[in-house]
Design an enzyme around this catalytic site. Sequence first.
Site, PDB file in Angstrom:
ATOM      1  N   SER A   1       0.838  -1.203   0.000  1.00 45.10           N
ATOM      2  CA  SER A   1       0.000   0.000   0.000  1.00 45.10           C
ATOM      3  C   SER A   1       0.876   1.259   0.000  1.00 45.10           C
ATOM      4  O   SER A   1       1.681   1.437  -0.915  1.00 45.10           O
ATOM      5  CB  SER A   1      -0.951  -0.059   1.200  1.00 45.10           C
ATOM      6  OG  SER A   1      -1.986   0.879   1.082  1.00 45.10           O
TER       7      SER A   1
ATOM      8  N   ASP B   1      -9.287  -5.084  -5.245  1.00 40.64           N
ATOM      9  CA  ASP B   1      -8.756  -3.982  -4.429  1.00 40.64           C
ATOM     10  C   ASP B   1      -9.693  -2.777  -4.515  1.00 40.64           C
ATOM     11  O   ASP B   1      -9.985  -2.281  -5.604  1.00 40.64           O
ATOM     12  CB  ASP B   1      -7.358  -3.600  -4.914  1.00 40.64           C
ATOM     13  CG  ASP B   1      -6.626  -2.695  -3.940  1.00 40.64           C
ATOM     14  OD1 ASP B   1      -5.558  -3.100  -3.456  1.00 40.64           O
ATOM     15  OD2 ASP B   1      -7.115  -1.564  -3.658  1.00 40.64           O
TER      16      ASP B   1
ATOM     17  N   HIS C   1      -8.125  -5.098  -0.545  1.00 41.02           N
ATOM     18  CA  HIS C   1      -6.889  -4.421  -0.135  1.00 41.02           C
ATOM     19  C   HIS C   1      -6.411  -4.881   1.250  1.00 41.02           C
ATOM     20  O   HIS C   1      -5.220  -5.062   1.461  1.00 41.02           O
ATOM     21  CB  HIS C   1      -7.129  -2.903  -0.139  1.00 41.02           C
ATOM     22  CG  HIS C   1      -5.874  -2.089  -0.075  1.00 41.02           C
ATOM     23  ND1 HIS C   1      -5.085  -1.840  -1.174  1.00 41.02           N
ATOM     24  CD2 HIS C   1      -5.256  -1.461   0.959  1.00 41.02           C
ATOM     25  CE1 HIS C   1      -4.039  -1.092  -0.827  1.00 41.02           C
ATOM     26  NE2 HIS C   1      -4.111  -0.849   0.466  1.00 41.02           N
TER      27      HIS C   1
END
Length: 443
Positions: free
Chosen positions: A205, A349, A381
């Site tokens: 991320s 995601d 995610h």
Amino acid sequence: MRKSISLILISSLFFLISEATITPPSDDPFYDQPSNISDYDNGEVVRSRSVSNELVSFLSLPVDVSVQAVHQYFFRTTDSLGDAAGSVVTLIEPYNSDPSKLLGYQAFYDSANVDCSPSYTLRADYRNLGLTVSGLNVSEDVPFIAAALNLGWWVFTTDYEGLNAEFTVGLQTGHAVLDSTRAVLSAGPSVGLSSDPVYALWGYSGGSLACTWAAELQPSYAPELNYAGVAVGGTTPNISSVLETINNGSDAGLSFSGIYGQSKAFPNLTDWMSTNLVSSKSDQFYNIANQCLAQATTDGDSQDIYSYFENGEDSFYDAVPASIFMWSGQLGLHGTPTAPIFLYKAIGDEISPIADTDYIVSKYCDEGATIEYHRDLVGDHETEAISGSASALAWLADRLNGESVSSGCTTEDVILSSLSVETLVVLGEELFSLLETTLGGLL
Ligand SMILES: *[C@@H]1O[C@H](CO)[C@@H](O)[C@H](O)[C@H]1NC(C)=O
Ligand SMILES: *[C@@H]1O[C@H](CO)[C@@H](O)[C@H](O)[C@H]1NC(C)=O
Ligand SMILES: *[C@@H]1O[C@H](CO)[C@@H](O)[C@H](O)[C@H]1NC(C)=O
Ligand SMILES: *[C@@H]1O[C@H](CO)[C@@H](O)[C@H](O)[C@H]1NC(C)=O
Ligand SMILES: *[C@@H]1O[C@H](CO)[C@@H](O)[C@H](O)[C@H]1NC(C)=O
């Protein structure tokens, strides 16, 4: 009776003192940028210190990760305008280490507040390091750092957003990762690191944003560096698209810190903000934008970011923000990575659409990059951070063991709804159970 009271007093006093000695970056002179910062070379160490090897961030893990030593370096880097700037990197030496193996783990601290930087939160306030594992006071980054340390690797983690906490700012973060690598490679040997270690990067991320920008900028900015590999997951190649995708949802808080982070890097965006933020909502904007990740996520939950700007969504098509989000938020415009990349991403995601990652992978590959791309057909995610970690860690272990990668690109659709058995071997039983539990809670 009397004795036990004074013992309690002494121990709580000791607790207060030991808490109080860890000063946040905004008040700690170690983080002061010297006026002659431009006299230093990129990656040159300006000052260093050793800090306690008891990292509070590890305390609530079900496994002992006490480490041998923790060193911090203030080094010179280059900001997004090309000016000299400083930042801090933390180098951790585990017990029984292999000093020839070095991992740069970049945390997803995702905040525009310098007091949420990992050099501080790792030592003092784990809750602010990143999102915490539900029900436990452990940042999701921490089990991964612990696993790397337990494998005997030295680990460095960079305050890659710099002293101004420029969250999402590609050039600043990429430069800082590269210069922190230089700093660690030059200063490490005097504290026991090999003078010629094999080194790699890992990030998920926000951490992947830093690592991927670093990989893209490395051939031009730090051509002498030679990463054995770069493992990135939950990538965010296009910040404009993230902004659109997360609006009104549970991750909308990231937009506040992200826009604020960019505005701190670019004076024209700061000016633009002062005339385009709805004035009655400005305080609320900055209240959310100044939080660490967990609080910003809570406070920004379901917010409509566009409602904070005079012309709503159209505001972002203005020349200034459009130029900045492109220059400083879109991967693929500043070079092509030459280090081998392992990339893992859930097709579901919900923060960064898979199409953006498909696009950047194919662009890099057309330009000669070496990428092993895993598209996970399940999960999102949050889950991918954990379910993808096993393959990432195993891939990194191969790189640090000196196994070569065949050049070129492969894309594979995978199904990682849980941790694999190999994960058990790599992570160890305790961390495996911790992540397994977390994953169970998320799926
Ligand atoms: C920067 O200034 C400090 C304090 O005057 C000095 O000690 C240091 O050598 C200078 N650094 C460089 C690279 O010139
Ligand atoms: C986590 O921290 C909070 C606040 O410090 C505390 O109230 C809570 O008991 C802690 N939870 C666990 C599982 O340690
Ligand atoms: C990035 O996202 C924006 C907003 O969705 C879009 O307009 C732009 O075309 C995207 N850029 C690339 C290179 O895909
Ligand atoms: C976001 O929320 C606002 C206010 O609740 C609403 O007016 C707007 O239509 C929503 N935007 C999208 C794209 O759903
Ligand atoms: C804003 O500043 C950045 C950095 O100097 C520059 O690249 C960009 O073109 C500027 N935007 C506009 C619209 O002038």
